[in-house]
Scaffold this motif. Sequence first.
Motif, PDB file in Angstrom:
ATOM      1  N   THR A   1      -1.075  -9.567  -2.115  1.00 32.54           N
ATOM      2  CA  THR A   1      -1.151  -8.336  -2.645  1.00 32.54           C
ATOM      3  C   THR A   1      -0.486  -8.391  -4.054  1.00 32.54           C
ATOM      4  O   THR A   1      -0.033  -9.265  -4.349  1.00 32.54           O
ATOM      5  CB  THR A   1      -0.357  -7.302  -2.006  1.00 32.54           C
ATOM      6  N   GLU A   2      -0.860  -7.452  -4.633  1.00 34.99           N
ATOM      7  CA  GLU A   2      -0.205  -7.513  -6.119  1.00 34.99           C
ATOM      8  C   GLU A   2       1.057  -7.476  -6.134  1.00 34.99           C
ATOM      9  O   GLU A   2       1.855  -8.084  -6.930  1.00 34.99           O
ATOM     10  CB  GLU A   2      -0.586  -6.059  -6.683  1.00 34.99           C
ATOM     11  N   ASN A   3       1.974  -6.924  -5.131  1.00 31.70           N
ATOM     12  CA  ASN A   3       3.354  -6.942  -4.954  1.00 31.70           C
ATOM     13  C   ASN A   3       3.910  -8.312  -4.882  1.00 31.70           C
ATOM     14  O   ASN A   3       5.045  -8.803  -5.506  1.00 31.70           O
ATOM     15  CB  ASN A   3       3.932  -6.269  -3.928  1.00 31.70           C
TER      16      ASN A   3
ATOM     17  N   ARG B   1       5.956  -3.598  -8.029  1.00 27.62           N
ATOM     18  CA  ARG B   1       4.969  -3.411  -8.817  1.00 27.62           C
ATOM     19  C   ARG B   1       4.932  -2.364  -9.938  1.00 27.62           C
ATOM     20  O   ARG B   1       4.357  -2.809 -11.001  1.00 27.62           O
ATOM     21  CB  ARG B   1       3.696  -2.746  -7.801  1.00 27.62           C
TER      22      ARG B   1
ATOM     23  N   GLU C   1       3.504  -8.493   6.084  1.00 28.47           N
ATOM     24  CA  GLU C   1       2.549  -7.348   5.959  1.00 28.47           C
ATOM     25  C   GLU C   1       3.627  -6.210   5.571  1.00 28.47           C
ATOM     26  O   GLU C   1       3.073  -5.286   4.860  1.00 28.47           O
ATOM     27  CB  GLU C   1       1.521  -7.312   6.844  1.00 28.47           C
TER      28      GLU C   1
ATOM     29  N   GLU D   1      -4.153 -12.498   2.804  1.00 35.03           N
ATOM     30  CA  GLU D   1      -4.582 -12.400   1.283  1.00 35.03           C
ATOM     31  C   GLU D   1      -3.023 -11.739   0.560  1.00 35.03           C
ATOM     32  O   GLU D   1      -2.571 -10.707   1.205  1.00 35.03           O
ATOM     33  CB  GLU D   1      -5.653 -11.556   1.101  1.00 35.03           C
TER      34      GLU D   1
ATOM     35  N   ILE E   1       1.362  -9.336   1.750  1.00 35.47           N
ATOM     36  CA  ILE E   1       0.097  -9.863   2.183  1.00 35.47           C
ATOM     37  C   ILE E   1      -0.573  -8.694   2.971  1.00 35.47           C
ATOM     38  O   ILE E   1      -0.155  -7.758   3.303  1.00 35.47           O
ATOM     39  CB  ILE E   1       0.302 -11.013   3.069  1.00 35.47           C
ATOM     40  N   GLU E   2      -1.712  -8.814   2.842  1.00 35.34           N
ATOM     41  CA  GLU E   2      -2.893  -8.274   4.010  1.00 35.34           C
ATOM     42  C   GLU E   2      -3.198  -9.362   4.967  1.00 35.34           C
ATOM     43  O   GLU E   2      -3.779 -10.332   4.445  1.00 35.34           O
ATOM     44  CB  GLU E   2      -4.046  -7.605   3.284  1.00 35.34           C
TER      45      GLU E   2
ATOM     46  N   GLU F   1       4.267  -5.282   2.358  1.00 36.74           N
ATOM     47  CA  GLU F   1       3.204  -5.145   1.614  1.00 36.74           C
ATOM     48  C   GLU F   1       3.244  -6.271   0.712  1.00 36.74           C
ATOM     49  O   GLU F   1       2.623  -6.196  -0.548  1.00 36.74           O
ATOM     50  CB  GLU F   1       3.561  -3.682   0.788  1.00 36.74           C
TER      51      GLU F   1
ATOM     52  N   THR G   1       8.705  -0.826   2.265  1.00 35.64           N
ATOM     53  CA  THR G   1       7.337  -0.107   1.488  1.00 35.64           C
ATOM     54  C   THR G   1       7.651   0.472  -0.076  1.00 35.64           C
ATOM     55  O   THR G   1       7.350   0.035  -0.894  1.00 35.64           O
ATOM     56  CB  THR G   1       7.048   0.953   2.080  1.00 35.64           C
TER      57      THR G   1
END
Length: 190
Positions: free
Chosen positions: A106-108, A11, A91, A104, A96-97, A94, A4
């Motif tokens: 993520t921005e990360n 990011r 996930e 989908e 993907i979601e 962080e 996390t």
Amino acid sequence: MALTEEAHAARDGPAEKRTGSEQGEIFDLLSNHRRRYAIHYCKREDEPVTLGDLAEHVAAWELDKEVETITSAERKRVYTSLQQTHLPTLERAEMIEFDDRTIELTENAKNLEVYLDVVPGDSIPWGVYYLGLSALGLLVMAGVWLEIVPTETVPALGWATLVVLGVAVSAIVHVVSSRRMRLGKVERPP
């Protein structure tokens, strides 16, 4: 794997500020080919993807087959592995979601390229190549200074220009090659 804080650092901050253990966690995350393939497919599609489509493509890449020739057993083996292990890992990091059917990025996940310097098996790493090129340039320049290299036909400035031109052409090839080998940029994952 709890990334996390790393996901936020990826990011929000440059890679140079990451600690060795945080980078190690990212490398561990990317060390598995199924996770890299999943990220590659999602980047290439650039929209949410279904678990079924992802499993088909990952299985095809793993088995070096066309998607249409994948058997249901091959697809199911990859589907189960992705659903139970790899997508939950991505996930938690962080990247993907994942809602059990749709994945989908993520921005990360967009910042992962900094950790991937793909070198084909029949090639040498770029760092080694540049080291050799530098050694060759130093030999040429030492030859000019020691008057071993002929400067009547090619002046000293000409030799220096050739060395710099070699480095510039190599850098251009390196940049183009690296951009082409990014996850999500080509059909098959690098």
